[in-house]
Write a protein that holds these residues in place. Structure first.
Motif, PDB file in Angstrom:
ATOM      1  N   ASN A   1      60.626 -18.903  43.376  1.00 43.94           N
ATOM      2  CA  ASN A   1      61.537 -19.567  42.451  1.00 43.94           C
ATOM      3  C   ASN A   1      62.937 -18.969  42.441  1.00 43.94           C
ATOM      4  OD1 ASN A   1      59.766 -21.565  40.972  1.00 43.94           O
ATOM      5  ND2 ASN A   1      58.581 -19.692  40.713  1.00 43.94           N
ATOM      6  N   GLY A   2      63.128 -17.855  43.146  1.00 42.81           N
ATOM      7  CA  GLY A   2      64.432 -17.190  43.111  1.00 42.81           C
ATOM      8  C   GLY A   2      64.752 -16.631  41.752  1.00 42.81           C
ATOM      9  N   ASP A   3      63.746 -16.155  41.038  1.00 44.64           N
ATOM     10  CA  ASP A   3      63.934 -15.596  39.696  1.00 44.64           C
ATOM     11  C   ASP A   3      64.246 -14.109  39.780  1.00 44.64           C
ATOM     12  OD1 ASP A   3      63.446 -17.974  38.396  1.00 44.64           O
ATOM     13  OD2 ASP A   3      61.306 -17.585  38.125  1.00 44.64           O
ATOM     14  N   GLY A   4      65.513 -13.767  39.662  1.00 42.88           N
ATOM     15  CA  GLY A   4      65.908 -12.368  39.651  1.00 42.88           C
ATOM     16  C   GLY A   4      65.905 -11.712  41.013  1.00 42.88           C
ATOM     17  N   VAL A   5      65.666 -12.490  42.051  1.00 36.81           N
ATOM     18  CA  VAL A   5      65.617 -11.971  43.411  1.00 36.81           C
ATOM     19  C   VAL A   5      65.955 -13.129  44.343  1.00 36.81           C
ATOM     20  CG1 VAL A   5      63.167 -12.488  43.756  1.00 36.81           C
ATOM     21  CG2 VAL A   5      64.195 -10.586  44.988  1.00 36.81           C
ATOM     22  N   LYS A   6      66.428 -12.843  45.540  1.00 38.50           N
ATOM     23  CA  LYS A   6      66.783 -13.910  46.468  1.00 38.50           C
ATOM     24  C   LYS A   6      65.554 -14.737  46.818  1.00 38.50           C
ATOM     25  CE  LYS A   6      69.026 -14.791  50.925  1.00 38.50           C
ATOM     26  NZ  LYS A   6      69.652 -14.179  52.127  1.00 38.50           N
ATOM     27  N   LYS A   7      65.707 -16.057  46.774  1.00 33.20           N
ATOM     28  CA  LYS A   7      64.591 -16.956  47.050  1.00 33.20           C
ATOM     29  C   LYS A   7      64.126 -16.789  48.490  1.00 33.20           C
ATOM     30  CE  LYS A   7      63.230 -21.786  46.398  1.00 33.20           C
ATOM     31  NZ  LYS A   7      63.651 -23.089  45.836  1.00 33.20           N
ATOM     32  N   ASP A   8      62.809 -16.692  48.666  1.00 37.68           N
ATOM     33  CA  ASP A   8      62.237 -16.513  50.009  1.00 37.68           C
ATOM     34  C   ASP A   8      60.820 -17.090  49.987  1.00 37.68           C
ATOM     35  OD1 ASP A   8      61.178 -15.664  52.439  1.00 37.68           O
ATOM     36  OD2 ASP A   8      62.191 -13.719  52.378  1.00 37.68           O
TER      37      ASP A   8
END
Length: 345
Positions: free
Chosen positions: A163-170
């Motif tokens: 979800n790209g929550d607080g970190v780069k989406k991957d």
């Protein structure tokens, strides 16, 4: 341990009106099982300014000798005792509930290497329980749980990645974590893996594989897995539509406090699909879903108040539930449009 969960909705085809899409990228409180001696891929943990949760000491209200023993042992760096004491304060078990103190204790246990405490502190930051909400800190603690535990502890970090929550989406990396966690007995991650196959996130869409994973998750008593399996039969995703089976699956998940399942069951009751039509029960189910932070439940409860379906017609109540839906999902267009129509400028 029964999972605490949140449902993060992703767009899916053939979404019925009033029915949530397949979505159970749902983190669990702690790992269902632990592996040993597993080498995990390198995880980059986002920096955390203070490294500790805010402190609010509080005092036990029961004078329990057991609590005093735990406090003394935790003070002497007994990590498992700190973790146990943290759960006591988080749940109000034998002490006055104090989520801030619980967060402080989870932080100490996490630093000491307890993966479950890292996960629980991540959930605290995700929900804002005793600490300010922070997607970055939540994902950082989920990453620490993944590093310090077994593959079964990595599902929540996979959620942050997808979800790209607080970190780069991957999404590719997330798929790997879901797969590893599922293989090591994490039922909630099996449901997340099924959602990836259903939606084609990080992998080619495969409805049959998704259904198998949802069933596996549900069979291991994961409410989110039962909810998603209900959606499969509700919407006919790779199977013939079967609202009766969907209703049964939603009922089991709702009974275990899955808000999305309560909302979907309410839609079936409202429309008389799979179960007897009962608008009063539908409104009750929408309310339960809303209380469990399901935006669709709040939206449908607002619609019920606006139409006077199963409840006394009340436009102010309708507006309040549309607003609540938007608090949960700020981008929810249906709730925004309903509120705008009710309160034209």
């Amino acid at each position: 341990m029964m999972a605490r969960r949140w449902i993060i909705a992703l767009a899916a085809p053939m979404v019925l009106i009033g029915t949530a899409p397949v979505s159970a990228f749902a983190p669990q409180e702690t790992a269902a099982e632990r592996g040993s001696g597993q080498t995990m891929p390198e995880v980059t943990v986002p920096s955390i300014a203070s490294g500790t949760a805010p402190t609010n000491p509080g005092e036990p209200d029961s004078g329990s000798s057991e609590v005093r023993v735990l406090e003394e042992a935790c003070g002497n760096d007994g990590i498992s005792d700190c973790a146990t004491l943290a759960k006591r304060f988080a749940d109000g078990e034998g002490v006055a509930k104090d989520e801030a103190r619980a967060a402080t204790l989870f932080d100490k246990a996490c630093i000491g290497g307890d993966a479950d405490s890292c996960t629980l502190l991540g959930l605290a930051y995700h929900k804002g329980n005793g600490v300010p909400r922070s997607a970055e800190r939540a994902s950082a603690y989920f990453a620490q749980a993944c590093e310090k535990g077994s593959p079964a502890d990595c599902g929540n970090f996979g959620l942050s990645l997808v979800n790209g929550d607080g970190v780069k989406k991957d999404v590719d990396r997330a798929f790997g974590y879901f797969s590893a966690a599922c293989k090591h007995g994490n039922a909630a991650s099996c449901s997340s893996l099924g959602a990836a196959y259903s939606l084609g996130v990080g992998v080619k869409a495969n409805a049959r594989r998704a259904r198998h994973l949802f069933k596996k998750s549900c069979d291991h008593d994961d409410a989110g897995g039962c909810y998603n399996l209900g959606v499969v039969y509700d919407q006919g995703l790779g199977v013939k539509k079967d609202p009766h089976r969907a209703a049964s699956l939603y009922t089991g998940a709702c009974d275990r406090d899955d808000g999305a399942a309560c909302g979907n069951l309410g839609s079936l009751a409202r429309d008389g699909r799979g179960i007897a039509k009962d608008v009063v029960r539908a409104a009750e189910l929408f309310r339960k879903g809303c209380d469990l932070d399901d935006a669709d439940g709040c939206l449908n409860l607002g619609r019920a108040y606006q139409a006077g379906s199963g409840v006394t017609q009340d436009s102010q109540q309708a507006a309040s539930f549309y607003r609540r839906a938007l608090e949960i999902e700020p981008d929810k267009a249906d709730a925004r449009n309903a509120l705008a129509a009710l309160e034209p400028h």
